[in-house]
Write a protein that holds these residues in place. Sequence first.
Motif, PDB file in Angstrom:
ATOM      1  N   HIS A  79      38.518  38.350  36.883  1.00  0.00           N
ATOM      2  CA  HIS A  79      37.761  37.348  36.937  1.00  0.00           C
ATOM      3  C   HIS A  79      37.556  36.782  38.302  1.00  0.00           C
ATOM      4  CE1 HIS A  79      35.088  34.156  35.307  1.00  0.00           C
ATOM      5  NE2 HIS A  79      35.995  33.238  35.772  1.00  0.00           N
ATOM      6  N   GLU A  91      31.743  29.973  43.502  1.00  0.00           N
ATOM      7  CA  GLU A  91      32.562  30.143  42.143  1.00  0.00           C
ATOM      8  C   GLU A  91      33.766  30.080  42.416  1.00  0.00           C
ATOM      9  OE1 GLU A  91      30.830  30.592  39.127  1.00  0.00           O
ATOM     10  OE2 GLU A  91      32.739  31.223  38.069  1.00  0.00           O
ATOM     11  N   PRO A  92      34.495  29.087  41.518  1.00  0.00           N
ATOM     12  CA  PRO A  92      35.893  28.825  41.743  1.00  0.00           C
ATOM     13  C   PRO A  92      36.711  30.084  41.209  1.00  0.00           C
ATOM     14  CG  PRO A  92      35.036  27.502  40.119  1.00  0.00           C
ATOM     15  CD  PRO A  92      33.975  28.148  40.552  1.00  0.00           C
ATOM     16  N   ASN A  94      39.062  31.103  38.881  1.00  0.00           N
ATOM     17  CA  ASN A  94      39.795  30.005  37.759  1.00  0.00           C
ATOM     18  C   ASN A  94      39.963  30.808  36.423  1.00  0.00           C
ATOM     19  OD1 ASN A  94      37.358  30.442  36.755  1.00  0.00           O
ATOM     20  ND2 ASN A  94      36.460  28.170  36.838  1.00  0.00           N
ATOM     21  N   HIS A  98      40.131  29.746  32.027  1.00  0.00           N
ATOM     22  CA  HIS A  98      39.318  30.212  30.965  1.00  0.00           C
ATOM     23  C   HIS A  98      40.360  30.742  29.856  1.00  0.00           C
ATOM     24  CE1 HIS A  98      35.394  30.398  32.980  1.00  0.00           C
ATOM     25  NE2 HIS A  98      36.171  30.851  33.936  1.00  0.00           N
TER      26      HIS A  98
HETATM   27 ZN    ZN Z   1      35.368  31.509  35.993  1.00  0.00          ZN
END
Ligand code: ZN
Length: 145
Positions: A79, A91-92, A94, A98
């Motif tokens: 991701h 977009e980070p 992260n 999640h």
């Molecule tokens: Zn994400």
Amino acid sequence: MRIAHHHLELDTGSGISLNDITPQLRGLVARSGIANGTLIVTSRHTTTALTINENETRLLEDVRDFFSRLVPADAKYLHNDIHLRDCPPDEPENAHAHIVAMLLGSSEVVPVVDGELDLGTWQSVMLVELDGPRTRTVNVQLMGI
Ligand code: ZN
């Protein structure tokens, strides 16, 4: 039967933070006119969770440490290959947030009895921020009579 719906907005801390929303929920119950029924809270985000537990400073630090060790932010995640995804360039990275959100879940239900949230003495409803700081929105639905 009465149904009330609210969006609760809050600004969260950086990284992982646990944000006690019980006072706001109690206020919504008091103003709803609903004496007996159900309160449902759901997060509107994929990197937050909701939990009911003790709001004790040292425990919350333990929780932050535990999740950081269980799902390290700097491990390898597909991701986080932002350049291989169809998403904005800002977009980070992260994936860890999640994954912890999926472990904790995104909703809680609390009975409303005689105009009060029926929580135990040490229980608080907390929004768990996993990729903060951000402005977050929690859905609150009250149903009852
Ligand atoms: Zn994400």
